[in-house]
Design an enzyme around this catalytic site. Structure first.
Site, PDB file in Angstrom:
ATOM      1  N   GLN A   1       0.775  -1.244   0.000  1.00  0.00           N
ATOM      2  CA  GLN A   1       0.000   0.000   0.000  1.00  0.00           C
ATOM      3  C   GLN A   1       0.811   1.301   0.000  1.00  0.00           C
ATOM      4  OE1 GLN A   1      -3.360   2.311   2.698  1.00  0.00           O
ATOM      5  NE2 GLN A   1      -3.017   0.190   3.133  1.00  0.00           N
TER       6      GLN A   1
ATOM      7  N   ARG B   1       7.055  -9.226 -10.269  1.00  0.00           N
ATOM      8  CA  ARG B   1       7.628 -10.565 -10.426  1.00  0.00           C
ATOM      9  C   ARG B   1       6.739 -11.417 -11.330  1.00  0.00           C
ATOM     10  NH1 ARG B   1      10.139 -13.121  -5.276  1.00  0.00           N
ATOM     11  NH2 ARG B   1       8.784 -11.572  -4.330  1.00  0.00           N
TER      12      ARG B   1
ATOM     13  N   ASN C   1       9.504   0.163  -2.022  1.00  0.00           N
ATOM     14  CA  ASN C   1       9.254  -0.023  -0.585  1.00  0.00           C
ATOM     15  C   ASN C   1       9.483  -1.482  -0.203  1.00  0.00           C
ATOM     16  OD1 ASN C   1       6.733  -0.681  -1.935  1.00  0.00           O
ATOM     17  ND2 ASN C   1       5.786  -0.779   0.084  1.00  0.00           N
ATOM     18  N   PHE C   2      10.637  -2.014  -0.680  1.00  0.00           N
ATOM     19  CA  PHE C   2      11.034  -3.358  -0.277  1.00  0.00           C
ATOM     20  C   PHE C   2      11.481  -3.329   1.177  1.00  0.00           C
ATOM     21  CE2 PHE C   2      12.308  -3.781  -4.911  1.00  0.00           C
ATOM     22  CZ  PHE C   2      11.276  -4.659  -5.214  1.00  0.00           C
ATOM     23  N   ALA C   3      11.605  -4.523   1.733  1.00  0.00           N
ATOM     24  CA  ALA C   3      12.206  -4.620   3.064  1.00  0.00           C
ATOM     25  C   ALA C   3      13.631  -4.070   2.972  1.00  0.00           C
ATOM     26  CB  ALA C   3      12.206  -6.073   3.502  1.00  0.00           C
TER      27      ALA C   3
ATOM     28  N   LYS D   1      11.217  -4.949   9.142  1.00  0.00           N
ATOM     29  CA  LYS D   1      10.063  -4.893   8.232  1.00  0.00           C
ATOM     30  C   LYS D   1       8.916  -4.238   8.994  1.00  0.00           C
ATOM     31  CE  LYS D   1      10.632  -8.963   5.298  1.00  0.00           C
ATOM     32  NZ  LYS D   1      10.081 -10.271   4.932  1.00  0.00           N
ATOM     33  N   VAL D   2       8.101  -3.482   8.306  1.00  0.00           N
ATOM     34  CA  VAL D   2       7.021  -2.774   9.008  1.00  0.00           C
ATOM     35  C   VAL D   2       5.742  -2.767   8.180  1.00  0.00           C
ATOM     36  CG1 VAL D   2       6.290  -0.463   9.748  1.00  0.00           C
ATOM     37  CG2 VAL D   2       8.529  -1.308  10.407  1.00  0.00           C
TER      38      VAL D   2
ATOM     39  N   GLU E   1       1.470  -1.270   8.335  1.00  0.00           N
ATOM     40  CA  GLU E   1       0.660  -0.139   8.808  1.00  0.00           C
ATOM     41  C   GLU E   1       0.574  -0.004  10.340  1.00  0.00           C
ATOM     42  OE1 GLU E   1      -1.359   2.329   7.163  1.00  0.00           O
ATOM     43  OE2 GLU E   1      -1.660   2.998   9.197  1.00  0.00           O
TER      44      GLU E   1
ATOM     45  N   ASP F   1       0.678   3.745   6.027  1.00  0.00           N
ATOM     46  CA  ASP F   1       0.913   3.370   4.626  1.00  0.00           C
ATOM     47  C   ASP F   1       0.601   4.516   3.672  1.00  0.00           C
ATOM     48  OD1 ASP F   1       1.839   0.831   5.006  1.00  0.00           O
ATOM     49  OD2 ASP F   1      -0.109  -0.129   4.839  1.00  0.00           O
TER      50      ASP F   1
ATOM     51  N   GLY G   1      -7.955  20.728  19.580  1.00  0.00           N
ATOM     52  CA  GLY G   1      -7.545  22.080  19.951  1.00  0.00           C
ATOM     53  C   GLY G   1      -8.338  22.624  21.129  1.00  0.00           C
ATOM     54  N   GLY G   2      -8.429  23.924  21.210  1.00  0.00           N
ATOM     55  CA  GLY G   2      -9.106  24.561  22.342  1.00  0.00           C
ATOM     56  C   GLY G   2     -10.589  24.813  22.099  1.00  0.00           C
TER      57      GLY G   2
HETATM   58  N1  COA Z   1      11.909 -10.191  -9.268  1.00  0.00           N
HETATM   59  C1  COA Z   1      12.610 -10.953  -8.393  1.00  0.00           C
HETATM   60  N2  COA Z   1      12.561 -10.775  -7.063  1.00  0.00           N
HETATM   61  C2  COA Z   1      11.775  -9.786  -6.598  1.00  0.00           C
HETATM   62  C3  COA Z   1      11.022  -8.951  -7.457  1.00  0.00           C
HETATM   63  C4  COA Z   1      11.125  -9.189  -8.851  1.00  0.00           C
HETATM   64  N3  COA Z   1      10.437  -8.448  -9.734  1.00  0.00           N
HETATM   65  N4  COA Z   1      10.335  -8.076  -6.702  1.00  0.00           N
HETATM   66  C5  COA Z   1      10.637  -8.342  -5.410  1.00  0.00           C
HETATM   67  N5  COA Z   1      11.509  -9.378  -5.345  1.00  0.00           N
HETATM   68  C6  COA Z   1      12.111  -9.974  -4.145  1.00  0.00           C
HETATM   69  C7  COA Z   1      12.936  -8.996  -3.349  1.00  0.00           C
HETATM   70  O1  COA Z   1      14.175  -8.813  -3.967  1.00  0.00           O
HETATM   71  C8  COA Z   1      13.013  -9.722  -2.015  1.00  0.00           C
HETATM   72  O2  COA Z   1      14.012 -10.724  -2.090  1.00  0.00           O
HETATM   73  P1  COA Z   1      15.133 -10.950  -0.951  1.00  0.00           P
HETATM   74  O3  COA Z   1      14.412 -11.000   0.359  1.00  0.00           O
HETATM   75  O4  COA Z   1      15.743 -12.255  -1.357  1.00  0.00           O
HETATM   76  O5  COA Z   1      16.081  -9.830  -1.009  1.00  0.00           O
HETATM   77  C9  COA Z   1      11.680 -10.445  -1.941  1.00  0.00           C
HETATM   78  O6  COA Z   1      11.108 -10.332  -3.233  1.00  0.00           O
HETATM   79  C10 COA Z   1      10.682  -9.968  -0.927  1.00  0.00           C
HETATM   80  O7  COA Z   1      10.649  -8.558  -0.802  1.00  0.00           O
HETATM   81  P2  COA Z   1      10.205  -7.896   0.579  1.00  0.00           P
HETATM   82  O8  COA Z   1      10.148  -6.436   0.422  1.00  0.00           O
HETATM   83  O9  COA Z   1      11.112  -8.407   1.672  1.00  0.00           O
HETATM   84  O10 COA Z   1       8.724  -8.462   0.768  1.00  0.00           O
HETATM   85  P3  COA Z   1       8.038  -9.123   2.045  1.00  0.00           P
HETATM   86  O11 COA Z   1       6.709  -9.589   1.556  1.00  0.00           O
HETATM   87  O12 COA Z   1       8.890 -10.135   2.712  1.00  0.00           O
HETATM   88  O13 COA Z   1       7.846  -7.897   3.063  1.00  0.00           O
HETATM   89  C11 COA Z   1       7.053  -5.719   3.742  1.00  0.00           C
HETATM   90  C12 COA Z   1       6.803  -6.976   2.892  1.00  0.00           C
HETATM   91  C13 COA Z   1       5.976  -4.708   3.370  1.00  0.00           C
HETATM   92  C14 COA Z   1       6.977  -6.059   5.218  1.00  0.00           C
HETATM   93  C15 COA Z   1       8.449  -5.152   3.399  1.00  0.00           C
HETATM   94  O14 COA Z   1       8.564  -4.998   2.009  1.00  0.00           O
HETATM   95  C16 COA Z   1       8.760  -3.825   4.084  1.00  0.00           C
HETATM   96  O15 COA Z   1       9.043  -3.765   5.278  1.00  0.00           O
HETATM   97  N6  COA Z   1       8.740  -2.726   3.302  1.00  0.00           N
HETATM   98  C17 COA Z   1       9.088  -1.404   3.775  1.00  0.00           C
HETATM   99  C18 COA Z   1       8.017  -0.777   4.625  1.00  0.00           C
HETATM  100  C19 COA Z   1       6.678  -0.723   3.938  1.00  0.00           C
HETATM  101  O16 COA Z   1       6.512  -0.157   2.900  1.00  0.00           O
HETATM  102  N7  COA Z   1       5.697  -1.300   4.623  1.00  0.00           N
HETATM  103  C20 COA Z   1       4.302  -1.132   4.299  1.00  0.00           C
HETATM  104  C21 COA Z   1       3.842  -1.905   3.177  1.00  0.00           C
HETATM  105  S1  COA Z   1       2.206  -1.374   2.845  1.00  0.00           S
END
Ligand code: COA
Length: 418
Positions: free
Chosen positions: A16, A37, A95-97, A135-136, A138, A167, A246-247
Site C-alpha cells: 500500500q 515478479r 518499498n522493499f524490506a 520490516k514494518v 501499517e 501506509d 484544539g481549544g
Molecule cells: N523479481 C525478483 N525478485 C523480486 C522482485 C522481482 N520483480 N520483486 C521483489 N523481489 C524480491 C525482493 O528482492 C526480495 O528478495 P530478498 O528478500 O531475497 O532480497 C523479496 O522479493 C521480498 O521482498 P520484501 O520487500 O522483503 O517483501 P516481504 O513480503 O517479505 O515484506 C514488507 C513486505 C511490506 C513487510 C516489506 O517490504 C517492508 O518492510 N517494506 C518497507 C516498509 C513498507 O513499505 N511497509 C508497508 C507496506 S504497505
C-alpha cells in the site's frame, strides 16, 4: 499538458505505502511503469479476493493509471533489462524490506553509476537507527509513531485508527519528497535519494500530541475531558477519546436513531465564537451570561454537563438535520458517515471524490479519486493494469529492444509468459 508529463517512474512498489505514492505521480501525469515478479506480481493482486480470478480491490484501488511489466530481477537477463529501465527513468520508487534492492544488485551507488539524474525514493518502516532493518506494516507504524498511544479511550488499550496513516500517509509524504527532488534536479542536474520512514510520517501527523506532551510540564491539559472529570494526568500524553484536538471542545453525540443505527451520531464542536447561538439552539439561553458557562475557561471543568445538554437536543434530530440546522448558524458539526453512505453519495461522485471504474476482469467497481483538485489539470482515473499487460510494449517502445533482442529476452524466461 499534465504537470508531470515527460517524467518516467520505475515503480518497484508493492502493498500500500509505495503504490499510494506512485498512483499519485501517475495521476499528476507521470508514466509509471510497475515492475512485477513474473507469475505472481504485487502480492495484493491475490489478497482479500472478492471476485474469483480477478485482481483484488486491494490491488486495483492502489494502482490506477500505471503500466505493468513482468521482470524477474534476480535473473541475469532480468538484471540487464532492469539496468536499461534505470537508465531510461527519472524516478525509482521502492518499498522493499531494508536491503532488498542491494541484494538484487541495485543499491544506491549502482543506480547513481547507471543514471546520475535518477531520484531514488524509498518508504521504509524506520529511518536510520536501531530499528532501520525492521520490516514494518501499517499498524506497527501507527504504534511506533505515537498514534496508538494517543488514540482510544482513557483507561482502555491503545488503539489503531481506520485511516491508513502509516501506509497511505507515508506514500503521500514520499510523493511530495519526489516532486521537490524533481524541482531540485531541474536546478542542479543531479538526482538524489529520498527516504520517507513510516514512523516519521505517522509522527508528523501526530505533531499536536508531541505538543501536548510538552504542555504537560505546565500543568493538566484543561481541554481534555479528563480534566473536567478530575482524573489526574500521568507522564505521557493520554488517550483523548473523541475530544477535539484544539481549544474548541467537541464530542461525538447521539442523534435520532442511535439505538439501532451504529452511525447515527454527529460530531459537535462548541466553538467559542458561536457559544451564545449554541445556548439558544439547545434551549439554555441562561448559560449565555451565567459566569459558570459564559467563558471557555468556566466551561472546561463542566464539559460532561454541557455535552449532555447538547445531546438532549441532537438526539431529537437525525445527523443530517443537525447539519442542516447548525450550518446556517455557523456552528461546526459533522455527521458520522458510514462507508455505505459515502459509496452512495451522488455529490461525491460528481466531484470526482468517488469514481466508478470499469475493469475487464471484475466489471465496475468504486474507487477513491485523486484527493487533490487542480484548476488546470483534470485527473482521469484509468483502471489498474493486468499483470504484465505492458511487458512487450515497454521492452520495445520504452527500452528500444529490436525484434531479435526482444525474442532473446522473452525466451530467457526473465519476463515470464507474454
Ligand atoms: N523479481 C525478483 N525478485 C523480486 C522482485 C522481482 N520483480 N520483486 C521483489 N523481489 C524480491 C525482493 O528482492 C526480495 O528478495 P530478498 O528478500 O531475497 O532480497 C523479496 O522479493 C521480498 O521482498 P520484501 O520487500 O522483503 O517483501 P516481504 O513480503 O517479505 O515484506 C514488507 C513486505 C511490506 C513487510 C516489506 O517490504 C517492508 O518492510 N517494506 C518497507 C516498509 C513498507 O513499505 N511497509 C508497508 C507496506 S504497505
Amino acid at each position: 499538458m499534465k504537470p508531470l508529463q515527460g517524467i518516467r517512474v520505475l515503480d518497484f512498489t508493492h502493498v500500500q505505502s509505495g503504490p499510494t505514492c506512485t498512483q499519485l505521480l501517475a495521476w499528476f501525469g507521470a508514466d509509471v511503469i510497475k515492475v512485477e515478479r513474473p507469475g505472481t506480481g504485487d502480492a495484493t493482486r491475490t489478497q482479500l479476493v472478492d471476485v474469483p480470478d480477478a485482481d483484488s480491490l486491494y490491488f486495483t484501488m492502489l494502482n490506477h493509471n500505471k503500466r505493468s511489466i513482468c521482470l524477474n530481477t534476480k535473473h541475469e537477463t532480468g538484471k540487464e533489462v532492469l539496468a536499461r529501465l534505470v537508465s531510461s527513468c527519472d524516478v525509482l520508487v521502492e518499498n522493499f524490506a531494508p536491503g532488498a534492492l542491494g541484494r538484487m544488485g541495485f543499491g544506491w551507488e549502482r543506480i547513481q553509476q547507471i543514471n546520475p539524474r535518477m531520484i531514488m525514493a524509498s518508504v521504509k518502516g524506520f529511518g536510520p537507527g536501531k530499528f532501520e532493518d525492521c520490516k514494518v506494516y501499517e499498524n506497527v507504524a501507527q504504534c511506533a509513531g505515537g498514534s496508538a498511544s494517543t488514540t482510544g479511550f482513557l483507561g482502555d488499550v491503545p488503539m489503531v485508527t481506520g485511516a491508513q496513516i502509516g501506509d497511505s500517509g507515508t506514500g503521500l509524504h514520499l510523493a511530495l519528497g519526489i516532486t521537490v527532488a524533481l524541482l531540485h534536479r531541474q536546478k542542479t542536474g543531479r538526482g538524489q535519494r529520498v527516504l520517507a520512514p513510516m514512523q516519521d510520517g505517522v509522527l508528523n501527523l501526530c505533531r499536536v500530541k508531541l505538543r501536548d506532551q510538552q504542555r504537560l510540564r505546565a500543568g493538566p491539559l484543561r481541554e481534555y475531558s479528563q480534566f473536567g472529570n478530575g482524573i489526574e494526568f500521568g507522564e505521557a500524553t493520554p488517550r483523548a477519546g473523541n475530544d477535539s484536538g484544539g481549544g474548541q471542545p467537541g464530542r461525538i453525540l447521539r442523534c435520532k436513531g442511535w439505538e439501532t443505527d451504529p452511525n447515527a451520531y454527529t460530531y459537535f464542536i462548541t466553538q467559542v465564537a458561536v457559544w451564545p447561538r449554541i445556548c439558544e439552539l439547545i434551549g439554555k439561553p441562561e448559560w449565555i451570561d451565567d459566569p459558570d458557562y459564559a467563558t471557555l475557561k468556566a466551561r472546561l471543568p463542566r464539559l460532561d454537563e454541557v455535552f449532555a445538554e447538547i445531546e438532549e437536543w441532537t438526539s431529537t434530530k437525525t445527523k443530517f438535520e443537525v447539519m442542516e440546522i447548525c450550518n446556517p448558524l455557523n456552528i461546526p458539526v459533522g455527521p458520522i458517515l458510514s462507508m455505505k453512505e459515502i459509496a452512495e453519495d451522488q455529490g461525491l461522485r460528481e466531484s470526482g471524490t468517488i469514481v466508478e471504474v470499469e475493469h475487464p476482469e471484475r466489471g465496475k467497481y468504486l474507487t477513491v479519486g485523486c484527493p487533490i483538485k487542480f484548476s488546470d489539470h483534470n485527473v482521469v482515473v484509468d483502471r489498474s493494469p493486468l499483470l504484465g499487460e505492458h511487458t512487450v510494449e515497454i521492452l520495445a517502445d520504452v527500452l528500444g529492444y529490436e525484434d531479435d533482442e526482444l525474442q532473446r529476452i522473452i525466451e530467457s524466461g526473465a519476463v515470464g509468459k507474454v
